[in-house]
Design a protein around this motif. Structure first.
Motif, PDB file in Angstrom:
ATOM      1  N   VAL A   2     -26.986 118.556  69.132  1.00 39.08           N
ATOM      2  CA  VAL A   2     -26.128 118.819  70.297  1.00 39.08           C
ATOM      3  C   VAL A   2     -26.951 118.709  71.577  1.00 39.08           C
ATOM      4  CG1 VAL A   2     -24.717 120.574  71.450  1.00 39.08           C
ATOM      5  CG2 VAL A   2     -24.477 120.205  68.991  1.00 39.08           C
ATOM      6  N   GLY A   3     -28.173 119.228  71.561  1.00 37.44           N
ATOM      7  CA  GLY A   3     -29.049 119.126  72.732  1.00 37.44           C
ATOM      8  C   GLY A   3     -29.396 117.686  73.057  1.00 37.44           C
ATOM      9  N   ALA A   4     -29.646 116.879  72.009  1.00 32.97           N
ATOM     10  CA  ALA A   4     -29.967 115.466  72.220  1.00 32.97           C
ATOM     11  C   ALA A   4     -28.774 114.725  72.821  1.00 32.97           C
ATOM     12  CB  ALA A   4     -30.395 114.827  70.905  1.00 32.97           C
ATOM     13  N   ILE A   5     -27.574 114.992  72.338  1.00 29.33           N
ATOM     14  CA  ILE A   5     -26.363 114.331  72.872  1.00 29.33           C
ATOM     15  C   ILE A   5     -26.138 114.752  74.319  1.00 29.33           C
ATOM     16  CG2 ILE A   5     -23.853 114.234  72.660  1.00 29.33           C
ATOM     17  CD1 ILE A   5     -24.261 114.408  69.598  1.00 29.33           C
ATOM     18  N   CYS A   6     -26.236 116.040  74.604  1.00 30.40           N
ATOM     19  CA  CYS A   6     -26.054 116.523  75.982  1.00 30.40           C
ATOM     20  C   CYS A   6     -27.134 115.956  76.909  1.00 30.40           C
ATOM     21  CB  CYS A   6     -26.080 118.052  76.022  1.00 30.40           C
ATOM     22  SG  CYS A   6     -24.630 118.810  75.273  1.00 30.40           S
ATOM     23  N   GLY A   7     -28.371 115.902  76.428  1.00 32.92           N
ATOM     24  CA  GLY A   7     -29.451 115.328  77.234  1.00 32.92           C
ATOM     25  C   GLY A   7     -29.218 113.859  77.528  1.00 32.92           C
ATOM     26  N   SER A   8     -28.733 113.104  76.534  1.00 29.19           N
ATOM     27  CA  SER A   8     -28.436 111.683  76.740  1.00 29.19           C
ATOM     28  C   SER A   8     -27.331 111.503  77.766  1.00 29.19           C
ATOM     29  CB  SER A   8     -28.020 111.034  75.420  1.00 29.19           C
ATOM     30  OG  SER A   8     -29.057 111.104  74.479  1.00 29.19           O
ATOM     31  N   LEU A   9     -26.282 112.312  77.648  1.00 30.23           N
ATOM     32  CA  LEU A   9     -25.186 112.228  78.617  1.00 30.23           C
ATOM     33  C   LEU A   9     -25.669 112.572  80.025  1.00 30.23           C
ATOM     34  CD1 LEU A   9     -22.247 113.774  76.546  1.00 30.23           C
ATOM     35  CD2 LEU A   9     -22.632 111.364  77.102  1.00 30.23           C
ATOM     36  N   LEU A  10     -26.559 113.548  80.125  1.00 28.40           N
ATOM     37  CA  LEU A  10     -27.115 113.929  81.424  1.00 28.40           C
ATOM     38  C   LEU A  10     -27.926 112.776  82.019  1.00 28.40           C
ATOM     39  CD1 LEU A  10     -27.501 116.104  83.563  1.00 28.40           C
ATOM     40  CD2 LEU A  10     -29.492 116.894  82.283  1.00 28.40           C
ATOM     41  N   VAL A  11     -28.712 112.096  81.202  1.00 25.64           N
ATOM     42  CA  VAL A  11     -29.490 110.949  81.675  1.00 25.64           C
ATOM     43  C   VAL A  11     -28.555 109.849  82.178  1.00 25.64           C
ATOM     44  CG1 VAL A  11     -31.029 109.086  80.928  1.00 25.64           C
ATOM     45  CG2 VAL A  11     -31.534 111.450  80.295  1.00 25.64           C
ATOM     46  N   PHE A  12     -27.494 109.539  81.399  1.00 28.72           N
ATOM     47  CA  PHE A  12     -26.537 108.519  81.841  1.00 28.72           C
ATOM     48  C   PHE A  12     -25.839 108.919  83.140  1.00 28.72           C
ATOM     49  CE2 PHE A  12     -26.434 107.105  77.270  1.00 28.72           C
ATOM     50  CZ  PHE A  12     -26.976 105.848  77.521  1.00 28.72           C
ATOM     51  N   LEU A  13     -25.507 110.206  83.295  1.00 27.20           N
ATOM     52  CA  LEU A  13     -24.881 110.682  84.518  1.00 27.20           C
ATOM     53  C   LEU A  13     -25.822 110.516  85.710  1.00 27.20           C
ATOM     54  CD1 LEU A  13     -22.495 112.141  85.892  1.00 27.20           C
ATOM     55  CD2 LEU A  13     -23.640 114.282  85.365  1.00 27.20           C
ATOM     56  N   LEU A  14     -27.090 110.854  85.528  1.00 29.88           N
ATOM     57  CA  LEU A  14     -28.065 110.697  86.611  1.00 29.88           C
ATOM     58  C   LEU A  14     -28.264 109.221  86.973  1.00 29.88           C
ATOM     59  CD1 LEU A  14     -30.691 113.407  85.582  1.00 29.88           C
ATOM     60  CD2 LEU A  14     -29.065 113.490  87.487  1.00 29.88           C
ATOM     61  N   ILE A  15     -28.287 108.346  85.970  1.00 25.73           N
ATOM     62  CA  ILE A  15     -28.418 106.904  86.234  1.00 25.73           C
ATOM     63  C   ILE A  15     -27.193 106.407  87.009  1.00 25.73           C
ATOM     64  CG2 ILE A  15     -28.423 104.623  85.144  1.00 25.73           C
ATOM     65  CD1 ILE A  15     -30.178 105.850  82.929  1.00 25.73           C
ATOM     66  N   HIS A  16     -26.023 106.869  86.612  1.00 26.94           N
ATOM     67  CA  HIS A  16     -24.789 106.466  87.309  1.00 26.94           C
ATOM     68  C   HIS A  16     -24.811 106.926  88.766  1.00 26.94           C
ATOM     69  CE1 HIS A  16     -20.568 105.647  87.989  1.00 26.94           C
ATOM     70  NE2 HIS A  16     -20.406 106.891  88.400  1.00 26.94           N
ATOM     71  N   MET A  17     -25.241 108.169  89.013  1.00 25.57           N
ATOM     72  CA  MET A  17     -25.297 108.673  90.386  1.00 25.57           C
ATOM     73  C   MET A  17     -26.323 107.904  91.209  1.00 25.57           C
ATOM     74  SD  MET A  17     -24.771 112.770  89.648  1.00 25.57           S
ATOM     75  CE  MET A  17     -25.624 113.236  91.104  1.00 25.57           C
ATOM     76  N   ALA A  18     -27.462 107.592  90.628  1.00 27.13           N
ATOM     77  CA  ALA A  18     -28.492 106.846  91.348  1.00 27.13           C
ATOM     78  C   ALA A  18     -28.005 105.440  91.657  1.00 27.13           C
ATOM     79  CB  ALA A  18     -29.778 106.803  90.520  1.00 27.13           C
ATOM     80  N   ALA A  19     -27.348 104.802  90.689  1.00 20.28           N
ATOM     81  CA  ALA A  19     -26.818 103.454  90.929  1.00 20.28           C
ATOM     82  C   ALA A  19     -25.737 103.478  92.001  1.00 20.28           C
ATOM     83  CB  ALA A  19     -26.272 102.870  89.625  1.00 20.28           C
ATOM     84  N   GLY A  20     -24.903 104.525  92.000  1.00 20.51           N
ATOM     85  CA  GLY A  20     -23.864 104.656  93.019  1.00 20.51           C
ATOM     86  C   GLY A  20     -24.444 104.838  94.410  1.00 20.51           C
ATOM     87  N   ALA A  21     -25.599 105.491  94.488  1.00 22.14           N
ATOM     88  CA  ALA A  21     -26.253 105.669  95.782  1.00 22.14           C
ATOM     89  C   ALA A  21     -26.862 104.357  96.281  1.00 22.14           C
ATOM     90  CB  ALA A  21     -27.330 106.749  95.678  1.00 22.14           C
ATOM     91  N   ILE A  22     -27.306 103.537  95.361  1.00 22.44           N
ATOM     92  CA  ILE A  22     -27.933 102.266  95.742  1.00 22.44           C
ATOM     93  C   ILE A  22     -26.890 101.178  95.989  1.00 22.44           C
ATOM     94  CG2 ILE A  22     -29.456 100.418  94.948  1.00 22.44           C
ATOM     95  CD1 ILE A  22     -30.955 102.583  93.314  1.00 22.44           C
ATOM     96  N   PHE A  23     -25.942 101.059  95.067  1.00 25.45           N
ATOM     97  CA  PHE A  23     -24.926 100.006  95.137  1.00 25.45           C
ATOM     98  C   PHE A  23     -23.568 100.644  95.372  1.00 25.45           C
ATOM     99  CE2 PHE A  23     -28.131  98.599  92.059  1.00 25.45           C
ATOM    100  CZ  PHE A  23     -28.606  97.489  92.727  1.00 25.45           C
ATOM    101  N   HIS A  24     -22.927 100.301  96.504  1.00 29.43           N
ATOM    102  CA  HIS A  24     -21.599 100.850  96.792  1.00 29.43           C
ATOM    103  C   HIS A  24     -20.542  99.807  96.453  1.00 29.43           C
ATOM    104  CE1 HIS A  24     -18.392 103.066  98.632  1.00 29.43           C
ATOM    105  NE2 HIS A  24     -18.066 101.995  99.324  1.00 29.43           N
TER     106      HIS A  24
END
Length: 165
Positions: free
Chosen positions: A10-32
């Protein structure tokens, strides 16, 4: 399998989702990417002898060669707001519209732009109005985007002429 292994999964799945969320937010900040993005206009010079790029259409010839049955099929888009049985709906009825002064039905509340147009619904005016209502009459309440095909507009006009009563 004990509870510690389940906790790790469960921790690994939540951690993976958190990483994907952070990547999505960073990409959204770079590319609008959004609906308010402006398109780029590339200016194109008109070739000599082409009339400045505006295509001249012989509306009378198109309407004369139009197919009333096809016009009836295209009119179904118009029938959402207009009737041809002498009763108004969201839009005014279109019986006898060809040749009628623009914005002239006494029992329909037109926009100020339509009332002040001061012209008649000739086939030529209908042709250009049906292409882009808001461009033909700025300020019209009609929200229809228009019929882009010349043939469809000519067919609808022929259909409306057939319902002149």
């Amino acid at each position: 399998m004990n509870t510690m292994e389940i906790t790790k999964f469960v921790g690994a799945i939540c951690g993976s989702l958190l990483v994907f969320l952070l990547i999505h937010m960073a990409a959204g900040a770079i590319f609008h990417v959004g609906t308010d993005a402006t398109s780029f206009v590339v200016p194109v010079e008109a070739a000599e002898g082409d009339g400045g790029g505006a295509e001249q259409v012989d509306v009378a010839a198109l309407v004369a060669a139009a197919d009333v049955a096809k016009g009836e099929a295209v009119f179904k888009k118009c029938a959402a707001c207009h009737k041809i049985d002498n009763t108004n709906a969201v839009g005014p009825h279109l019986n006898g519209v060809v040749g009628r002064p623009i914005g002239s039905l006494g029992d329909f509340t037109y926009s100020d732009a339509m009332k002040s147009h001061g012209d008649d619904w000739t086939p030529d005016n209908l042709f250009h109005f049906l292409a882009n209502p808001k461009k033909f009459t700025p300020g019209t309440k009609m929200s229809f985007a228009g019929l882009p095909k010349d043939e469809d507009r000519a067919n609808v006009i022929a259909y409306l002429e057939a319902h002149a009563q």
